[in-house]
Design an enzyme around this catalytic site. Structure first.
Site, PDB file in Angstrom:
ATOM      1  N   LYS A   1      17.860  20.241 -10.397  1.00 38.99           N
ATOM      2  CA  LYS A   1      17.937  18.794 -10.210  1.00 38.99           C
ATOM      3  C   LYS A   1      18.744  18.203 -11.358  1.00 38.99           C
ATOM      4  CE  LYS A   1      15.240  14.526  -9.880  1.00 38.99           C
ATOM      5  NZ  LYS A   1      16.122  13.969  -8.839  1.00 38.99           N
TER       6      LYS A   1
ATOM      7  N   SER B   1       0.817  -1.215   0.000  1.00 37.28           N
ATOM      8  CA  SER B   1       0.000   0.000   0.000  1.00 37.28           C
ATOM      9  C   SER B   1       0.851   1.266   0.000  1.00 37.28           C
ATOM     10  CB  SER B   1      -0.924   0.005   1.224  1.00 37.28           C
ATOM     11  OG  SER B   1      -0.161  -0.013   2.422  1.00 37.28           O
ATOM     12  N   GLY B   2       2.163   1.103  -0.003  1.00 37.52           N
ATOM     13  CA  GLY B   2       3.056   2.250   0.124  1.00 37.52           C
ATOM     14  C   GLY B   2       3.215   3.058  -1.146  1.00 37.52           C
ATOM     15  N   ASP B   3       3.764   4.245  -0.980  1.00 39.12           N
ATOM     16  CA  ASP B   3       3.945   5.180  -2.092  1.00 39.12           C
ATOM     17  C   ASP B   3       4.912   4.635  -3.133  1.00 39.12           C
ATOM     18  OD1 ASP B   3       3.600   7.893  -3.274  1.00 39.12           O
ATOM     19  OD2 ASP B   3       5.738   8.053  -2.818  1.00 39.12           O
ATOM     20  N   LEU B   4       5.998   3.997  -2.693  1.00 39.43           N
ATOM     21  CA  LEU B   4       6.981   3.461  -3.642  1.00 39.43           C
ATOM     22  C   LEU B   4       6.345   2.419  -4.546  1.00 39.43           C
ATOM     23  CD1 LEU B   4       9.943   3.149  -4.630  1.00 39.43           C
ATOM     24  CD2 LEU B   4      10.184   1.332  -2.943  1.00 39.43           C
ATOM     25  N   ALA B   5       5.557   1.534  -3.957  1.00 37.42           N
ATOM     26  CA  ALA B   5       4.925   0.480  -4.757  1.00 37.42           C
ATOM     27  C   ALA B   5       4.028   1.082  -5.825  1.00 37.42           C
ATOM     28  CB  ALA B   5       4.130  -0.457  -3.848  1.00 37.42           C
ATOM     29  N   LYS B   6       3.243   2.084  -5.458  1.00 39.14           N
ATOM     30  CA  LYS B   6       2.292   2.669  -6.407  1.00 39.14           C
ATOM     31  C   LYS B   6       2.978   3.550  -7.444  1.00 39.14           C
ATOM     32  CE  LYS B   6      -0.350   3.880  -2.841  1.00 39.14           C
ATOM     33  NZ  LYS B   6      -1.472   4.389  -2.004  1.00 39.14           N
TER      34      LYS B   6
ATOM     35  N   HIS C   1      24.219   5.812  -2.977  1.00 36.63           N
ATOM     36  CA  HIS C   1      24.271   6.252  -4.368  1.00 36.63           C
ATOM     37  C   HIS C   1      25.664   6.714  -4.789  1.00 36.63           C
ATOM     38  CE1 HIS C   1      20.066   5.850  -3.947  1.00 36.63           C
ATOM     39  NE2 HIS C   1      19.790   7.055  -3.502  1.00 36.63           N
TER      40      HIS C   1
ATOM     41  N   VAL D   1       3.228  -8.650   9.757  1.00 34.90           N
ATOM     42  CA  VAL D   1       4.517  -9.317   9.538  1.00 34.90           C
ATOM     43  C   VAL D   1       5.114  -9.872  10.820  1.00 34.90           C
ATOM     44  CG1 VAL D   1       5.014  -7.919   7.495  1.00 34.90           C
ATOM     45  CG2 VAL D   1       5.848  -7.167   9.741  1.00 34.90           C
TER      46      VAL D   1
ATOM     47  N   ASP E   1      19.537  -0.278  -5.318  1.00 36.27           N
ATOM     48  CA  ASP E   1      19.958   1.120  -5.345  1.00 36.27           C
ATOM     49  C   ASP E   1      19.536   1.629  -6.715  1.00 36.27           C
ATOM     50  OD1 ASP E   1      21.268   3.561  -5.688  1.00 36.27           O
ATOM     51  OD2 ASP E   1      23.013   2.953  -4.524  1.00 36.27           O
ATOM     52  N   HIS E   2      18.470   2.433  -6.755  1.00 38.46           N
ATOM     53  CA  HIS E   2      17.891   2.772  -8.060  1.00 38.46           C
ATOM     54  C   HIS E   2      18.846   3.557  -8.957  1.00 38.46           C
ATOM     55  CE1 HIS E   2      16.871   6.539  -5.908  1.00 38.46           C
ATOM     56  NE2 HIS E   2      16.869   7.099  -7.096  1.00 38.46           N
TER      57      HIS E   2
END
Length: 495
Positions: free
Chosen positions: A346, A18-23, A245, A91, A182-183
């Site tokens: 950026k 349900s997290g922001d990263l997943a969506k 990074h 969990v 690490d994206h």
């Protein structure tokens, strides 16, 4: 030559569905793999969190996460979302893992996934250890296919906590089953570092301290901490950006050529590079590292005025530093790094500054102020992808003066559309069992040892914050760091 598309078969389990990263990242990236044929019919996805959702609600959320698709693609998106299932899960409760295992087994049979299981942790790091241990103790690790664990940062907050986490993970999974994401390692131009270096004799033959004067790595962010303030104040730029990074990028720039371009061989050389990176004493850290915190600007809060940030916070939002490698290739060559929030723009770029000729034959007596510019190779990582090489050439016209010119290449708009998003690329690599672009435990360990030595000093010093304004490139001490060495940043504000 483009790689042949091969269908991957697996059952995914997302902890933190349900997290922001997943969506924002994970579901759209999986859809891209589905569109390109890397996923077809033989996959199922289980989402878990504390939320009480039905499968239909979860599938609707997945569909809503896929942005910018045409009318003809909506049917494809709906079919993709039909592979998603949801189970509410605590969990910490071992009893819940039996129901999860039943669902995994059901989907494995339904989609003929060959027993392949990929677990993805995208939730609070405090739960990483307990989930991994429960997956093992409750029998969710299969002998039928593969078991792979993809884990988001942060991987600990210092060496000791990182080791505790790693010990817990390796009690359930082998090292080659753990994919520490690490994206930045999924970005196209970061992956181009190896191609540039080891695919071009003209570059690799100059890639040493005989010809390179210094290397600069800049990761600049325009926004502030935004909604991440409460997390960020416990982390800071050193932990949030440098430990992972930046040091991953630097290790690729500093490594020796691997025996072959395989994940095992690449990791060996990255670890060797990080082992040779000098770990500073407190006095050396004070000389070679700079930290900063942004002040208020026009229509912009100071960091200490952000929601969730203490009024006396000493958390750094900017770091600059000089890294040194004690090895034959890089002895005497500084690697300058900087990263920060609320900076001018950026972007991410790498500047490789070559040494000037020992004798400048064009420094005529009648023009004593003229001098050759350094040759600079720039790797533009984002927002534009490309390379530029600054060389000296004769100025047009009478007389003989030199001027710097740029030889550059940038990806055109059509090519940019073909470039996979970092999470798309890394999820595909995890499915393929390719860990080249994931951090090994040894890499993480050496990075933490370097960072811990700096934190040891910073945690007892009281900084003079705030010390830079939004829209700048950080505190004045960042420029002074290079000026003491007779150097300057290649990228300068308003250049």
């Amino acid at each position: 030559m483009k790689a042949l598309t091969r269908e991957n078969k697996a059952v995914f389990t997302f902890f933190g569905a349900s997290g922001d990263l997943a969506k924002r990242k994970l579901y759209p990236s999986l859809f891209k793999l589905y569109q390109k044929g890397y996923l077809k019919e033989h996959f199922g996805v289980i989402g878990t969190s504390r939320a009480k959702w039905s499968d239909e609600k979860f599938q609707g959320i997945v569909s809503d996460s896929i942005k910018g698709i045409s009318e003809t693609e909506k049917g494809q998106a709906a079919k993709f979302a039909s592979h998603f299932y949801y189970i509410a899960h605590d969990v910490t409760d071992k009893a819940h893992y039996a129901a999860l295992n039943d669902l995994i087994n059901q989907l494995n049979k339904q989609y003929e996934a060959q027993g392949n299981r990929l677990f993805y942790f995208s939730m609070a790091p405090a739960f990483f250890s307990v989930i991994a241990l429960n997956l093992k103790s409750e029998g969710l690790i299969t002998d039928e296919g593969y078991n792979r664990l993809v884990i988001e940062k942060p991987f600990g907050r210092d060496y000791d906590t990182a080791k505790q986490l790693n010990d817990a993970l390796t009690a359930s999974f082998e090292e080659d089953q753990i994919y520490r994401i690490d994206h930045y390692l999924g970005k196209e131009m970061i992956q181009n570092i190896e191609a540039l270096r080891f695919g071009n004799t003209i570059i690799e033959s100059l890639w040493n301290n005989r010809y390179i004067d210094n290397i600069q790595v800049t990761l600049s962010e325009k926004l502030g901490v935004e909604e991440r303030a409460s997390y960020y104040d416990t982390s800071g730029a050193l932990r949030d950006m440098v430990q992972n990074h930046i040091l991953q990028i630097v290790s690729q720039l500093a490594m020796e050529q691997p025996v072959a371009f395989t994940d095992a061989d690449v990791r060996v050389e990255k670890v060797k590079a990080l082992r040779s990176m000098r770990v500073y004493s407190p006095s050396a850290a004070a000389t070679n590292l700079v930290r900063g915190q942004y002040d208020a600007g026009e229509n912009s809060n100071a960091y200490r005025d952000e929601d969730g940030v203490p009024a006396d916070s000493a958390t750094e939002t900017f770091v600059a530093g000089k890294l040194l490698f004690d090895n034959y290739r890089w002895s005497g060559v500084p690697f300058y790094i900087r990263t920060g929030k609320k900076l001018a723009d950026k972007f991410t770029r790498i500047d490789v500054v070559f040494k000037k000729p020992l004798i400048d034959i064009f420094a005529f007596p009648q023009n004593p102020n003229a001098s050759l510019s350094e040759n600079v190779l720039t790797i533009y990582v984002e927002p534009n992808s490309g390379f530029a090489l600054r060389v000296n050439a004769k100025s047009t016209g009478q007389g003989f003066e030199t001027e710097p010119i740029n030889l550059d290449f940038f990806q055109d708009a059509d090519k940019e559309k073909e470039v996979p998003e970092p999470y798309e690329r890394l999820l595909h690599d995890a499915l393929e069992g390719n860990s080249t672009n994931f951090a090994s435990w040894s890499e993480v360990a050496y990075a933490w040892k370097f960072v811990d030595a700096i934190r040891k000093l910073w945690d007892i010093e009281v900084p003079r914050f705030p010390n830079y304004i939004p829209g700048s490139m950080g505190p004045a001490a960042s420029d002074e760091l290079l000026q003491r060495d007779g150097r300057s940043w290649v990228y300068k504000l308003n250049q």
